[in-house]
Design a protein around this motif. Structure first.
Motif, PDB file in Angstrom:
ATOM      1  N   ILE A  17       0.845  -1.205   0.000  1.00  0.00           N
ATOM      2  CA  ILE A  17       0.000   0.000   0.000  1.00  0.00           C
ATOM      3  C   ILE A  17       0.874   1.246   0.000  1.00  0.00           C
ATOM      4  O   ILE A  17       1.817   1.368   0.780  1.00  0.00           O
ATOM      5  CB  ILE A  17      -0.934  -0.002   1.226  1.00  0.00           C
ATOM      6  CG1 ILE A  17      -1.883  -1.203   1.135  1.00  0.00           C
ATOM      7  CG2 ILE A  17      -1.734   1.305   1.302  1.00  0.00           C
ATOM      8  CD1 ILE A  17      -2.603  -1.525   2.419  1.00  0.00           C
ATOM      9  N   ARG A  18       0.532   2.159  -0.891  1.00  0.00           N
ATOM     10  CA  ARG A  18       1.223   3.451  -0.933  1.00  0.00           C
ATOM     11  C   ARG A  18       0.203   4.557  -0.769  1.00  0.00           C
ATOM     12  O   ARG A  18      -1.013   4.351  -0.913  1.00  0.00           O
ATOM     13  CB  ARG A  18       1.978   3.623  -2.258  1.00  0.00           C
ATOM     14  CG  ARG A  18       1.068   3.850  -3.459  1.00  0.00           C
ATOM     15  CD  ARG A  18       1.855   3.978  -4.745  1.00  0.00           C
ATOM     16  NE  ARG A  18       1.018   4.429  -5.853  1.00  0.00           N
ATOM     17  CZ  ARG A  18       0.924   5.706  -6.242  1.00  0.00           C
ATOM     18  NH1 ARG A  18       1.612   6.651  -5.631  1.00  0.00           N
ATOM     19  NH2 ARG A  18       0.151   6.032  -7.262  1.00  0.00           N
ATOM     20  N   PHE A 141      -9.895   3.825 -11.169  1.00  0.00           N
ATOM     21  CA  PHE A 141      -8.776   2.923 -10.873  1.00  0.00           C
ATOM     22  C   PHE A 141      -9.248   1.481 -10.699  1.00  0.00           C
ATOM     23  O   PHE A 141      -8.540   0.541 -11.053  1.00  0.00           O
ATOM     24  CB  PHE A 141      -8.007   3.406  -9.641  1.00  0.00           C
ATOM     25  CG  PHE A 141      -7.010   4.481  -9.965  1.00  0.00           C
ATOM     26  CD1 PHE A 141      -5.807   4.161 -10.565  1.00  0.00           C
ATOM     27  CD2 PHE A 141      -7.284   5.809  -9.703  1.00  0.00           C
ATOM     28  CE1 PHE A 141      -4.885   5.144 -10.897  1.00  0.00           C
ATOM     29  CE2 PHE A 141      -6.377   6.800 -10.024  1.00  0.00           C
ATOM     30  CZ  PHE A 141      -5.167   6.465 -10.634  1.00  0.00           C
ATOM     31  N   GLU A 142     -10.431   1.323 -10.175  1.00  0.00           N
ATOM     32  CA  GLU A 142     -10.988  -0.024 -10.001  1.00  0.00           C
ATOM     33  C   GLU A 142     -11.250  -0.676 -11.363  1.00  0.00           C
ATOM     34  O   GLU A 142     -10.880  -1.830 -11.604  1.00  0.00           O
ATOM     35  CB  GLU A 142     -12.290   0.067  -9.202  1.00  0.00           C
ATOM     36  CG  GLU A 142     -12.877  -1.278  -8.799  1.00  0.00           C
ATOM     37  CD  GLU A 142     -12.060  -1.972  -7.723  1.00  0.00           C
ATOM     38  OE1 GLU A 142     -11.730  -3.149  -7.939  1.00  0.00           O
ATOM     39  OE2 GLU A 142     -11.762  -1.349  -6.694  1.00  0.00           O
ATOM     40  N   GLN A 143     -11.855   0.103 -12.283  1.00  0.00           N
ATOM     41  CA  GLN A 143     -12.251  -0.449 -13.581  1.00  0.00           C
ATOM     42  C   GLN A 143     -11.086  -0.550 -14.567  1.00  0.00           C
ATOM     43  O   GLN A 143     -10.902  -1.577 -15.222  1.00  0.00           O
ATOM     44  CB  GLN A 143     -13.355   0.424 -14.204  1.00  0.00           C
ATOM     45  CG  GLN A 143     -14.651   0.433 -13.401  1.00  0.00           C
ATOM     46  CD  GLN A 143     -15.505   1.666 -13.704  1.00  0.00           C
ATOM     47  OE1 GLN A 143     -15.233   2.400 -14.633  1.00  0.00           O
ATOM     48  NE2 GLN A 143     -16.528   1.887 -12.892  1.00  0.00           N
ATOM     49  N   LEU A 147      -6.847  -1.395  -9.596  1.00  0.00           N
ATOM     50  CA  LEU A 147      -6.157  -1.005  -8.370  1.00  0.00           C
ATOM     51  C   LEU A 147      -7.182  -0.484  -7.367  1.00  0.00           C
ATOM     52  O   LEU A 147      -7.905   0.467  -7.662  1.00  0.00           O
ATOM     53  CB  LEU A 147      -5.124   0.097  -8.641  1.00  0.00           C
ATOM     54  CG  LEU A 147      -3.921  -0.260  -9.525  1.00  0.00           C
ATOM     55  CD1 LEU A 147      -3.046   0.965  -9.738  1.00  0.00           C
ATOM     56  CD2 LEU A 147      -3.110  -1.395  -8.918  1.00  0.00           C
ATOM     57  N   ALA A 148      -7.236  -1.096  -6.201  1.00  0.00           N
ATOM     58  CA  ALA A 148      -8.097  -0.554  -5.142  1.00  0.00           C
ATOM     59  C   ALA A 148      -7.517   0.779  -4.692  1.00  0.00           C
ATOM     60  O   ALA A 148      -6.334   0.879  -4.364  1.00  0.00           O
ATOM     61  CB  ALA A 148      -8.143  -1.537  -3.971  1.00  0.00           C
ATOM     62  N   SER A 149      -8.335   1.813  -4.699  1.00  0.00           N
ATOM     63  CA  SER A 149      -7.875   3.169  -4.375  1.00  0.00           C
ATOM     64  C   SER A 149      -8.934   3.898  -3.573  1.00  0.00           C
ATOM     65  O   SER A 149     -10.132   3.678  -3.776  1.00  0.00           O
ATOM     66  CB  SER A 149      -7.605   3.964  -5.669  1.00  0.00           C
ATOM     67  OG  SER A 149      -6.759   3.253  -6.546  1.00  0.00           O
ATOM     68  N   LYS A 167      -3.682   0.388  -3.309  1.00  0.00           N
ATOM     69  CA  LYS A 167      -3.150  -0.951  -3.108  1.00  0.00           C
ATOM     70  C   LYS A 167      -2.522  -1.407  -4.413  1.00  0.00           C
ATOM     71  O   LYS A 167      -3.205  -1.564  -5.430  1.00  0.00           O
ATOM     72  CB  LYS A 167      -4.286  -1.888  -2.683  1.00  0.00           C
ATOM     73  CG  LYS A 167      -3.829  -3.256  -2.222  1.00  0.00           C
ATOM     74  CD  LYS A 167      -5.028  -4.030  -1.679  1.00  0.00           C
ATOM     75  CE  LYS A 167      -4.590  -5.392  -1.156  1.00  0.00           C
ATOM     76  NZ  LYS A 167      -5.745  -6.160  -0.636  1.00  0.00           N
ATOM     77  N   MET A 168      -1.222  -1.611  -4.387  1.00  0.00           N
ATOM     78  CA  MET A 168      -0.511  -1.937  -5.610  1.00  0.00           C
ATOM     79  C   MET A 168      -0.630  -3.431  -5.929  1.00  0.00           C
ATOM     80  O   MET A 168      -0.774  -4.251  -5.027  1.00  0.00           O
ATOM     81  CB  MET A 168       0.977  -1.562  -5.464  1.00  0.00           C
ATOM     82  CG  MET A 168       1.194  -0.116  -5.065  1.00  0.00           C
ATOM     83  SD  MET A 168       0.313   1.054  -6.133  1.00  0.00           S
ATOM     84  CE  MET A 168       1.232   0.870  -7.662  1.00  0.00           C
ATOM     85  N   PRO A 169      -0.558  -3.772  -7.229  1.00  0.00           N
ATOM     86  CA  PRO A 169      -0.591  -5.196  -7.595  1.00  0.00           C
ATOM     87  C   PRO A 169       0.768  -5.787  -7.266  1.00  0.00           C
ATOM     88  O   PRO A 169       1.677  -5.757  -8.070  1.00  0.00           O
ATOM     89  CB  PRO A 169      -0.838  -5.154  -9.110  1.00  0.00           C
ATOM     90  CG  PRO A 169      -0.290  -3.829  -9.535  1.00  0.00           C
ATOM     91  CD  PRO A 169      -0.428  -2.897  -8.377  1.00  0.00           C
TER      92      PRO A 169
END
Length: 281
Positions: A17-18, A141-143, A147-149, A167-169
């Motif tokens: 997570i960043r 970002f989700e679509q 990335l969950a943001s 949340k980075m992959p």
């Protein structure tokens, strides 16, 4: 009181997570003093500028990133831009004949454009509901990026600020609860805290029990990319005949940059020089 216009990156050890925090004070007010926007427009534009600043960390090359909110109603466009150098500018278009209380942000589109000075332009589009920029960014970002943001954007008409977690992959993390825990803590931020506390104080208040890594901040400022040569190029798109007609009526062509209100004028000789093919040697 927070005063520096900056973008601050941070990350959490043992997680994927960043995060980023941005504060826009002088740069935001530099936009406002060039326009007499109603408060409802000014606040929304401040949030869009904060979102643009947060995304500008994705510019790993010379170029610019633009966020546009395109709407069908009496507020038709909000636009903010950032360069890789942290230079920001913004503009709004709305029906100035409508009372400020009647201005509304209808459902429309959020358009993200990344333009490298060299290479391919990228554009992404997602829906935006009722002017909710933070939610539209999360959806994008989700679509588009999977990335969950989470975004928190605040503006009080004098200052603007933004906070992002992403949340980075990434590799397997031993801290499986980190995302829920860190986003829950971030959601406790009050508007005044995000706008007024400096970054170190805010991060300590939220995450004093976490292992957090803070990187070198990036300075941000208002800067307009307009110039007489750039506007001259735009004028040539109108064609010689159109410009000739204006010159005959007004004697010169006057143009103001809609972002910074800088005034430019072109006389007949300068217009003729834009069309060298009309005067072969």
């Amino acid at each position: 009181m927070n005063s520096a216009d900056q973008l601050q990156r941070f990350s959490f050890d043992q997680t994927d997570i960043r995060g980023e925090i941005t504060h826009l004070n002088a740069s935001y007010r530099d936009v406002l003093k060039r326009h007499s926007y109603p408060t409802v427009i000014a606040v929304e534009l401040g949030q869009l500028m904060a979102a643009t600043a947060l995304l500008s960390s994705n510019l790993k090359f010379a170029g610019r990133l633009t966020l546009q909110v395109r709407l069908p109603g009496n507020v038709s466009l909000l636009q903010a831009e950032s360069s890789d150098k942290g230079e920001l500018r913004a503009i709004a278009r709305y029906d100035e004949s409508v009372d400020a209380e009647q201005l509304s942000f209808e459902d429309g589109q959020l358009v993200i454009t990344i333009e490298p000075e060299k290479g391919q332009k990228y554009q992404g589009i997602t829906g935006i509901e009722g002017g909710n920029i933070a939610k539209a960014m999360e959806d994008y970002f989700e679509q588009s990026e999977q990335l969950a943001s989470r975004f928190w954007l605040e503006c009080d008409g004098q200052n603007a600020a933004g906070f992002m977690l992403q949340k980075m992959p990434a590799a397997e993390t031993s801290d499986v609860d980190a995302w829920d825990r860190l986003t829950h803590l971030a959601s406790t931020i009050k508007q005044q805290e995000l706008l007024e506390l400096n970054t170190d104080v805010l991060l300590h208040r939220l995450y004093h029990e976490e292992q957090i890594r803070v990187y070198e901040p990036k300075d941000l400022k208002f800067f307009c990319t307009c110039s007489k040569p750039r506007l001259a190029t735009a004028l040539t798109q109108l064609g010689y005949d159109e410009l000739d007609t204006i010159l005959k009526e007004a004697g010169k062509i006057e143009v103001s940059c809609e972002f910074c209100q800088q005034h430019y004028a072109f006389d007949r000789q300068q217009v003729e020089e834009l069309f060298p093919q009309r005067h072969p040697h």
